[in-house]
Design a protein around this motif. Structure first.
Motif, PDB file in Angstrom:
ATOM      1  N   ALA A 106      46.274  30.712  41.952  1.00  0.00           N
ATOM      2  CA  ALA A 106      46.586  29.806  40.838  1.00  0.00           C
ATOM      3  C   ALA A 106      47.245  28.541  41.401  1.00  0.00           C
ATOM      4  N   GLY A 107      46.703  27.387  41.031  1.00  0.00           N
ATOM      5  CA  GLY A 107      47.202  26.125  41.576  1.00  0.00           C
ATOM      6  C   GLY A 107      48.216  25.423  40.703  1.00  0.00           C
ATOM      7  N   THR A 108      48.071  25.525  39.370  1.00  0.00           N
ATOM      8  CA  THR A 108      48.959  24.828  38.436  1.00  0.00           C
ATOM      9  C   THR A 108      49.356  25.778  37.302  1.00  0.00           C
ATOM     10  N   PRO A 109      50.414  25.431  36.535  1.00  0.00           N
ATOM     11  CA  PRO A 109      50.859  26.327  35.458  1.00  0.00           C
ATOM     12  C   PRO A 109      49.819  26.595  34.374  1.00  0.00           C
ATOM     13  N   ASN A 110      48.845  25.695  34.242  1.00  0.00           N
ATOM     14  CA  ASN A 110      47.823  25.936  33.209  1.00  0.00           C
ATOM     15  C   ASN A 110      46.514  26.473  33.793  1.00  0.00           C
ATOM     16  N   SER A 111      46.572  27.025  35.009  1.00  0.00           N
ATOM     17  CA  SER A 111      45.380  27.628  35.624  1.00  0.00           C
ATOM     18  C   SER A 111      44.892  28.813  34.789  1.00  0.00           C
ATOM     19  N   VAL A 112      43.592  28.898  34.634  1.00  0.00           N
ATOM     20  CA  VAL A 112      42.978  30.036  33.936  1.00  0.00           C
ATOM     21  C   VAL A 112      42.125  30.786  34.947  1.00  0.00           C
ATOM     22  N   ILE A 113      42.487  32.031  35.209  1.00  0.00           N
ATOM     23  CA  ILE A 113      41.766  32.865  36.165  1.00  0.00           C
ATOM     24  C   ILE A 113      40.581  33.532  35.458  1.00  0.00           C
ATOM     25  N   THR A 114      39.425  33.486  36.083  1.00  0.00           N
ATOM     26  CA  THR A 114      38.227  34.083  35.494  1.00  0.00           C
ATOM     27  C   THR A 114      38.328  35.603  35.506  1.00  0.00           C
ATOM     28  N   PRO A 115      38.140  36.266  34.360  1.00  0.00           N
ATOM     29  CA  PRO A 115      38.172  37.741  34.342  1.00  0.00           C
ATOM     30  C   PRO A 115      37.021  38.331  35.160  1.00  0.00           C
ATOM     31  N   GLY A 116      37.179  39.590  35.537  1.00  0.00           N
ATOM     32  CA  GLY A 116      36.127  40.270  36.287  1.00  0.00           C
ATOM     33  C   GLY A 116      36.707  41.089  37.416  1.00  0.00           C
ATOM     34  N   MET A 117      35.838  41.589  38.268  1.00  0.00           N
ATOM     35  CA  MET A 117      36.260  42.405  39.402  1.00  0.00           C
ATOM     36  C   MET A 117      36.799  41.518  40.515  1.00  0.00           C
ATOM     37  N   TYR A 118      37.930  41.920  41.065  1.00  0.00           N
ATOM     38  CA  TYR A 118      38.531  41.260  42.230  1.00  0.00           C
ATOM     39  C   TYR A 118      38.688  42.332  43.295  1.00  0.00           C
ATOM     40  N   GLY A 119      37.715  42.371  44.190  1.00  0.00           N
ATOM     41  CA  GLY A 119      37.650  43.488  45.120  1.00  0.00           C
ATOM     42  C   GLY A 119      37.395  44.757  44.330  1.00  0.00           C
ATOM     43  N   LYS A 120      38.240  45.770  44.530  1.00  0.00           N
ATOM     44  CA  LYS A 120      38.079  47.052  43.846  1.00  0.00           C
ATOM     45  C   LYS A 120      38.920  47.137  42.575  1.00  0.00           C
ATOM     46  N   ASN A 121      39.612  46.050  42.237  1.00  0.00           N
ATOM     47  CA  ASN A 121      40.458  46.009  41.046  1.00  0.00           C
ATOM     48  C   ASN A 121      39.878  45.017  40.042  1.00  0.00           C
ATOM     49  N   GLU A 122      40.467  44.961  38.846  1.00  0.00           N
ATOM     50  CA  GLU A 122      39.840  44.175  37.783  1.00  0.00           C
ATOM     51  C   GLU A 122      40.872  43.385  36.979  1.00  0.00           C
ATOM     52  N   ILE A 123      40.481  42.170  36.630  1.00  0.00           N
ATOM     53  CA  ILE A 123      41.235  41.369  35.664  1.00  0.00           C
ATOM     54  C   ILE A 123      40.467  41.435  34.355  1.00  0.00           C
ATOM     55  N   THR A 124      41.103  42.015  33.340  1.00  0.00           N
ATOM     56  CA  THR A 124      40.402  42.247  32.071  1.00  0.00           C
ATOM     57  C   THR A 124      40.694  41.176  31.032  1.00  0.00           C
ATOM     58  N   GLU A 125      41.858  40.525  31.152  1.00  0.00           N
ATOM     59  CA  GLU A 125      42.221  39.456  30.210  1.00  0.00           C
ATOM     60  C   GLU A 125      42.843  38.304  30.997  1.00  0.00           C
ATOM     61  N   SER A 126      42.676  37.096  30.474  1.00  0.00           N
ATOM     62  CA  SER A 126      43.343  35.955  31.113  1.00  0.00           C
ATOM     63  C   SER A 126      43.523  34.834  30.104  1.00  0.00           C
ATOM     64  N   ASP A 127      44.508  34.021  30.405  1.00  0.00           N
ATOM     65  CA  ASP A 127      44.786  32.820  29.624  1.00  0.00           C
ATOM     66  C   ASP A 127      45.490  31.864  30.576  1.00  0.00           C
TER      67      ASP A 127
END
Length: 399
Positions: A106-127
């Motif tokens: 994350a580069g700035t306070p309003n960065s939005v990370i794309t949901p999905g698989m990150y390696g063997k783990n997962e981001i299910t929600e983001s804002d």
């Protein structure tokens, strides 16, 4: 969930023009081993990855090689946020490629990370400034607040109404409002984490962070952080410490001492064990001093030469302070540096009554080249080198 917290690597940082990359390489090798031994589920690197906006190719390569090894083939999630020394755009440019290795940037306070698989783990929600991750079956809400400059904070509030913006007029008020808003994402049954790079009032500033308070405008109180956070991983202050007024917040500190002031305290990374709904367990993992920074107090030039000879093969950075009743000649300086390569500076310690007062008539009697040499000697406490003198005289003649 096992977490490792570090920050303020400042890759590429020099000391008096000398590279620290070899020391940083040794630290990163140890850090990789620590994360492997601890079997970390998540690693937070809380900003100031690099020392400047345009890091060298060697510094960037060292960072990317380290991230790849930390991931354990995508098994561990690594969360990286930008500090005030980092270029946010440059840092996040590798984001899509890093995703396969479980790396979130994350580069700035309003960065939005794309949901999905990150390696063997997962981001299910983001804002903006928030992710919900599932790591080895455990759920974690993570608030991501990279260095929040006034400009970046204003960008966060662009969509707010004028009335709401007025309510958050000061920097501290905006920060409090930001964390309060982000905390609404916390799920009741998740681990609650915060990663940020900022300065909390009353933190001890012993260190080399430049313009850390920026006139006081970028300081916040510990009360701005949500009370229901389980652990708050901070960067920006180089001395490891608990945050006054917020026991769940920690500065991991920098892994290397970047100047003499930072040699007065030990360096570390922080290991945290977390379970949703329970207090976390925090352990401080000490780091070795890879190349100490020392000040040698010498009684005279001969003593200084002897100390250089005695420590010629020892790895250490040295500031030499030499008692003398005259200026240190260039041949003596060359001799000491030829014996001990890592001398950072040689400072003569003159008697208090050494100062000389010259009258205007005295100055008129001296040739111009002698005036130049005397001025240089008085200003820098050493004789001017032949090359420097010739260059200076040629510039004067041209003008």
């Amino acid at each position: 969930m096992k977490l490792i917290h570090t920050a303020d690597w400042h890759l590429g940082k020099n000391i008096e023009g000398h590279s620290r990359l070899e020391e940083q390489r040794l630290f990163l090798k140890d850090f990789i081993n620590i994360c492997e031994e601890e079997q970390a589920d998540i690693i937070i690197i809380a900003g100031d990855i690099y020392d400047n906006y345009n890091p060298s190719a060697m510094a960037e390569q060292l960072f990317y090689d380290t991230l790849k090894q930390l991931s354990r083939n995508g098994d561990c999630m690594t969360v990286v946020i930008a500090g005030n020394h980092d270029n946010p755009e440059r840092l996040v440019a590798s984001g899509p490629l890093a995703r396969d290795h479980g790396i979130v940037i994350a580069g700035t306070p309003n960065s939005v990370i794309t949901p999905g698989m990150y390696g063997k783990n997962e981001i299910t929600e983001s804002d903006a400034g928030y992710i919900h991750a599932i790591i080895h079956g455990e759920e974690a809400d993570i608030l991501l607040v990279p260095f929040p400059s006034e400009k970046r904070l204003n960008e966060v509030y662009l969509d707010e109404t004028e009335e709401e913006t007025k309510k958050a007029a000061s920097y501290s008020e905006k920060m409090s409002s930001l964390f309060g808003s982000l905390a609404t994402h916390f799920h009741e049954d998740s681990i609650h984490l915060i990663a940020s790079h900022l300065f909390v009032m009353n933190s001890v500033e012993d260190g080399s962070e430049r313009s850390i308070q920026l006139g006081g405008s970028y300081m916040v109180g510990g009360e701005i952080f949500p009370e229901n956070a389980d652990y708050i991983a901070l960067g920006h202050v180089h001395k490891p410490q608990k945050v006054p007024g917020c026991p769940k917040a920690r500065y991991s500190g920098s892994p290397l001492p970047f100047n003499v002031r930072e040699t007065s305290f030990d360096k570390q990374v922080i290991a945290v064990t977390l379970t949703a709904g329970s207090p976390c367990t925090i352990r401080e993992l000490p780091l070795p001093v890879y190349k100490p920074i020392e000040v040698w107090h010498c009684e005279n030039i001969d003593d200084a030469v002897e100390q250089c000879e005695a420590n010629a093969d020892r790895e250490c950075w040295v500031y030499l302070e030499v008692k003398t009743d005259h200026y240190i000649h260039e041949e003596d300086i060359k001799k000491m540096k030829a014996i001990k390569a890592d001398i950072l500076s040689i400072t003569p310690v003159l008697p208090e009554d050494e100062s000389e007062d010259f009258s205007a008539s005295d100055l008129k009697e001296q040739p111009f080249d002698e005036l130049v040499k005397n001025f240089y000697r008085k200003k820098f406490h050493v004789d001017i080198g032949e090359e420097t003198f010739s260059l200076l005289m040629s510039i004067i003649e041209e003008n």
